[in-house]
Motif scaffolding. Structure first.
Motif, mmCIF file in Angstrom:
data_model
loop_
_atom_site.group_PDB
_atom_site.id
_atom_site.type_symbol
_atom_site.label_atom_id
_atom_site.label_comp_id
_atom_site.label_asym_id
_atom_site.label_seq_id
_atom_site.Cartn_x
_atom_site.Cartn_y
_atom_site.Cartn_z
ATOM 1 N N GLN A 248 -17.229 -17.820 -71.781
ATOM 2 C CA GLN A 248 -18.579 -17.304 -72.059
ATOM 3 C C GLN A 248 -19.194 -18.161 -73.160
ATOM 4 O O GLN A 248 -18.830 -18.064 -74.331
ATOM 5 N N ASN A 249 -20.118 -19.027 -72.757
ATOM 6 C CA ASN A 249 -20.802 -19.909 -73.708
ATOM 7 C C ASN A 249 -22.255 -19.506 -73.929
ATOM 8 O O ASN A 249 -22.923 -20.058 -74.803
ATOM 9 N N ASN A 250 -22.758 -18.550 -73.121
ATOM 10 C CA ASN A 250 -24.133 -18.066 -73.271
ATOM 11 C C ASN A 250 -24.124 -16.891 -74.237
ATOM 12 O O ASN A 250 -23.988 -15.745 -73.832
ATOM 13 N N LYS B 20 -31.110 -12.888 -71.234
ATOM 14 C CA LYS B 20 -31.842 -13.722 -72.182
ATOM 15 C C LYS B 20 -33.083 -12.988 -72.677
ATOM 16 O O LYS B 20 -33.702 -12.202 -71.947
ATOM 17 N N ILE C 101 -26.506 -12.964 -66.394
ATOM 18 C CA ILE C 101 -27.071 -13.735 -67.503
ATOM 19 C C ILE C 101 -28.152 -12.883 -68.153
ATOM 20 O O ILE C 101 -29.004 -12.303 -67.467
ATOM 21 N N ASP D 116 -33.420 -16.955 -76.548
ATOM 22 C CA ASP D 116 -32.101 -16.596 -77.066
ATOM 23 C C ASP D 116 -31.359 -15.712 -76.066
ATOM 24 O O ASP D 116 -31.964 -14.896 -75.359
ATOM 25 N N TYR D 117 -30.047 -15.875 -76.037
ATOM 26 C CA TYR D 117 -29.226 -15.043 -75.151
ATOM 27 C C TYR D 117 -29.014 -13.672 -75.767
ATOM 28 O O TYR D 117 -28.980 -13.514 -76.993
ATOM 29 N N THR E 173 -21.425 -12.043 -61.706
ATOM 30 C CA THR E 173 -22.061 -12.859 -62.734
ATOM 31 C C THR E 173 -23.314 -12.167 -63.248
ATOM 32 O O THR E 173 -24.003 -11.470 -62.494
ATOM 33 N N SER F 188 -25.325 -14.813 -78.071
ATOM 34 C CA SER F 188 -26.426 -14.536 -78.998
ATOM 35 C C SER F 188 -26.191 -15.274 -80.307
ATOM 36 O O SER F 188 -25.141 -15.893 -80.523
ATOM 37 N N THR G 71 -18.416 -18.256 -78.999
ATOM 38 C CA THR G 71 -18.010 -18.476 -77.614
ATOM 39 C C THR G 71 -16.603 -17.931 -77.381
ATOM 40 O O THR G 71 -15.817 -17.734 -78.308
#
Length: 754
Positions: free
Chosen positions: A682-684, A638, A636, A643-644, A634, A686, A691
């Motif tokens: 993948q919902n995170n 940001k 993440i 913002d991602y 995983t 830019s 998505t």
């Protein structure tokens, strides 16, 4: 002159008289001799295998400290540092059984230790394991390493992603030198064929201390195949067939080694049609073909060893514009890329008793051409005239990149348990344009770096620290390009980027079964030519890109934590990381239109990435043939504004059920595997991404080494995406067009070694 002649005469006399050797016997824990154990000294390119009575011998060993590794399937790897002082050394080795993966020497780290001894955890995957997976390209194959993904354009083009960082943030090394092939482009692939590659090592995290700029996100280190054992020869033929692309990969290689000289050569040809998606449609012009030639020669004699390798790769890659005419032809359509890559490397080791000097020199020449689609030829023009016209057609875009690199490292004499290494590293690079279109201007790049690192081991602990300084000079020409009535100016740039980087790592064995590592490192990356100076339509990405000459260095600080628990039948690991980046460079839309395309420009923002990899490997007793493996990864990413970050891979969970077996005398090292890859939604995303849904893929594989009479060969069969699942990977560059990834693919492979 007389002094030089005397020195050369002395070296010649010394070389003739000094005939050191290492010999001994290798046994198991019951003192039974082991036949076929691989003994290898990587520094001097010498190796052999043990005889039926377990004995072995390597001649012409230089004075000083030499590292010897003893590797045998099913047994724990042993690494010994042997001190030679003008004498023959006897070294008997007893190997212990081990049911897990072989512990190999890691070349990408400074002191070339076994993985179990390294302060920095490095992931490693050997070439045989990659080919068992049935992947079309090398870039696709390495995605099976936890924490590694790829940005793909169909099946032919893939760019490695390490823990969410990609592009110039991931440095690729091949033949021991950095690969420079205009890797700034989103549609520019790895450009390396997996034939002639023995293994892949991945450093996940900043490695700028060892490699300078562009290693901010990590390093992909490709080890070339080894030379044949001393006084031995080998011929190899392999063939793979890919059902989905109707493709094939043929490779032929040969090796011969004498006591001092070694030689190898390998030729490979791959050819693929458009790939098929689960709807039974083919994605037009994703076809590609590749020619690859690798050769090498090595010489070793007492105080000096040298290795020279050369690789030529020609890749012809179709650039798809969607799903249109259906065809199984492998003839490329426009637009397409033609890429020639020449890599020449020289690795030299000088032994001075307890110290050693390594000198690596490299030259790469990348010739990249892009041919655009033209209007249909005149109806009155014959097919022969049309073909002749296309044959002499010049590339719309052509860039030639030449890079000379050097790397010198001096290993100081060991002081107690302290090892110290200092070095100098750099490159000289030129980029020149020859087409009517220009992506980046003519430019010169100069890198220079100085570094030192030290390793201290005591009891069950190891501490490693280092510091480095780098300078990068970038200068470009002012150029004005007029194309189809549009004028674009590339202003001259003269920039200098400096940076200090440091690293500190600690490894401790809490018990015989538990090992913990913690690493803190800083890294940097100077902005590349595209980010600084772009000014035009980039057809490969379908956007107008504008550079930003005010960009500064990207700098990051990353902390890695690793914990491993390993017993005879169970292994558990957890890796966590936090990566803070200052002045992260990314491309962003401006809501403007130029030349019919949306304008994107490069900007900077502080950012952070965090996540990890977790997994276990179960080998239950007494079921010695059974393996259960599971990994979860995983990440993440940001920006500080909330913002991602773009192009962050989705979370992935892989579970593999694998068996190993032998059937009589005709099937050795047999295997079968059933793997389930679960990729989460993948919902995170830019601001300019969409998505992506999750999906599950089931893969099968089986094979082994077959003996039929006097004929011996290895074979493999793999079925990827067994149920022909419709899916789109979040990092696919065809995602915006709604084009699915590859459907079911059956891969058959056979390999003969004589």
């Amino acid at each position: 002159m007389k002094t030089l002649i005397k020195l050369l005469f002395f070296i010649a006399i010394y070389s003739v008289n000094a005939q050191n050797s290492i010999s001994g016997k290798i046994t198991d824990s019951n003192n039974k001799p082991l036949f076929g154990v691989e003994i290898y000294a990587s520094e001097i390119h010498k190796g052999t295998t043990s005889k039926e009575d377990g004995t072995y011998k390597i001649n012409n060993i230089p004075n000083g400290k030499i590292k010897i590794t003893y590797t045998y399937l099913g047994f724990r790897t042993v690494s010994k540092v042997v001190t030679i002082n003008s004498e023959n050394k006897e070294l008997n080795i007893q190997l212990e059984e081990s049911f897990f993966q072989i512990d190999e020497i890691i070349v990408s780290t400074p002191f070339n230790k076994l993985q179990s001894e390294n302060v920095m955890k490095v992931e490693r995957l050997d070439a045989k394991s990659i080919r068992k997976l049935g992947n079309t390209t090398l870039s696709e194959g390495i995605t099976n390493i936890a924490g590694v993904s790829q940005i793909s354009t169909g099946t032919s083009i893939g760019k490695p992603v390490i823990r969410g960082l990609s592009g110039n943030r991931v440095l690729v090394y091949t033949q021991g030198i950095r690969l420079e092939n205009q890797q700034f482009g989103g549609e520019h692939g790895l450009g390396i064929n997996d034939a002639g590659i023995s293994s892949v090592e991945v450093i996940k995290g900043p490695a700028s201390l060892l490699y300078g700029s562009d290693a901010l996100g990590g390093v992909l280190y490709l080890n070339p195949e080894k030379f044949a054992s001393e006084n031995d020869s080998e011929f190899n033929f392999s063939q793979r067939y890919f059902r989905n692309t109707l493709g094939s990969n043929t490779s032929v290689g040969g090796k011969i080694s004498k006591e001092n000289w070694k030689f190898l050569a390998r030729g490979t040809y791959a050819n693929h049609s458009d790939y098929k998606i689960p709807t039974d449609q083919r994605v037009t012009n994703t076809r590609f073909n590749e020619k690859d030639f690798k050769t090498g020669i090595a010489y070793s004699k007492n105080i000096f060893t040298s290795e020279v390798r050369y690789n030529f790769n020609r890749s012809n890659l179709g650039l798809t514009e969607g799903i249109t005419d259906q065809s199984t032809s492998s003839d490329l359509l426009e637009p397409f890329q033609k890429i020639d890559n020449h890599i020449l490397s020289s690795h030299n080791h000088f032994f001075f008793g307890d110290s050693k000097l390594d000198v690596d020199l490299g030259y790469t020449y990348n010739d990249r051409q892009e041919f655009e689609e033209h209007e249909d030829h005149d109806d009155d023009e014959s097919e022969e005239e049309h073909d002749e016209h296309e044959e002499h057609e010049e590339a719309a875009l052509r860039m030639k990149l030449k890079t000379f690199s050097y790397n010198a490292k001096y290993h100081f004499p060991k002081i107690g348990e302290v090892e110290i290494l200092s070095g100098v590293q750099g490159l000289r690079q030129t980029n020149r344009n020859f087409g009517e279109e220009i992506l980046i201007p003519n430019a010169d790049v100069n890198d220079f770096g100085l570094f030192t690192t030290a390793n201290y081991a005591w009891n069950r602990n190891t501490l490693q620290a280092g510091i480095r300084f780098d300078n990068r000079q970038i200068s470009t020409e002012r150029m004005e390009i007029v194309h189809e009535g549009d004028s674009h100016v590339f202003e001259a740039i003269d920039k200098s980027f400096n940076s200090f980087t440091t690293s500190l790592g600690f490894k401790t064995s809490i018990s015989d079964a538990i090992t913990a590592r913690i690493n803190l490192a800083t890294g940097f990356r100077a902005p590349n030519l595209a980010e600084l100076s772009s000014n035009g339509v980039h057809h490969g990405t379908n956007r107008f890109e504008k550079g930003n000459s005010n960009l500064t260095n990207e700098k990051n600080t990353q902390i890695d934590l690793s914990l491993e628990y390993k017993t005879e039948h169970f292994e558990l690991f957890t890796n966590g990381f936090y990566n803070h980046l200052n002045d992260y460079i990314y491309i962003s839309p401006t809501n403007e239109i130029e030349d019919g395309e949306q304008v994107f420009t490069y900007i900077q923002e502080n950012a952070k990435l965090y996540g990890g990899e977790f997994g276990f490997h179960l080998h239950p007793h007494p079921l010695d043939w059974l393996h259960l493996e599971s990994t979860f990864e995983t990440v993440i990413g940001k920006q500080d504004n909330g913002d991602y970050l773009p192009l962050i891979p989705a979370n992935t969970w892989r579970n593999t059920f694998r068996t190993e077996f032998t059937i009589g005398n005709w099937l050795q090292q047999g295997y079968s595997s059933l793997s389930l890859q679960s990729t989460f939604a993948q919902n995170n995303i830019s601001n300019f991404e969409t998505t992506t849904d999750g999906y599950n893929l089931l893969n099968l594989g089986f094979g082994g080494d077959v003996t039929l009479g006097k004929t011996k060969f290895s074979t493999s069969v793999s079925v990827n995406n067994l149920f022909n699942k419709k899916y789109i990977n979040h990092l696919s560059r065809l995602k915006n067009d709604g084009i699915f990834n590859q459907g079911r693919n059956i891969v058959l492979g056979i390999n003969f070694t004589i």
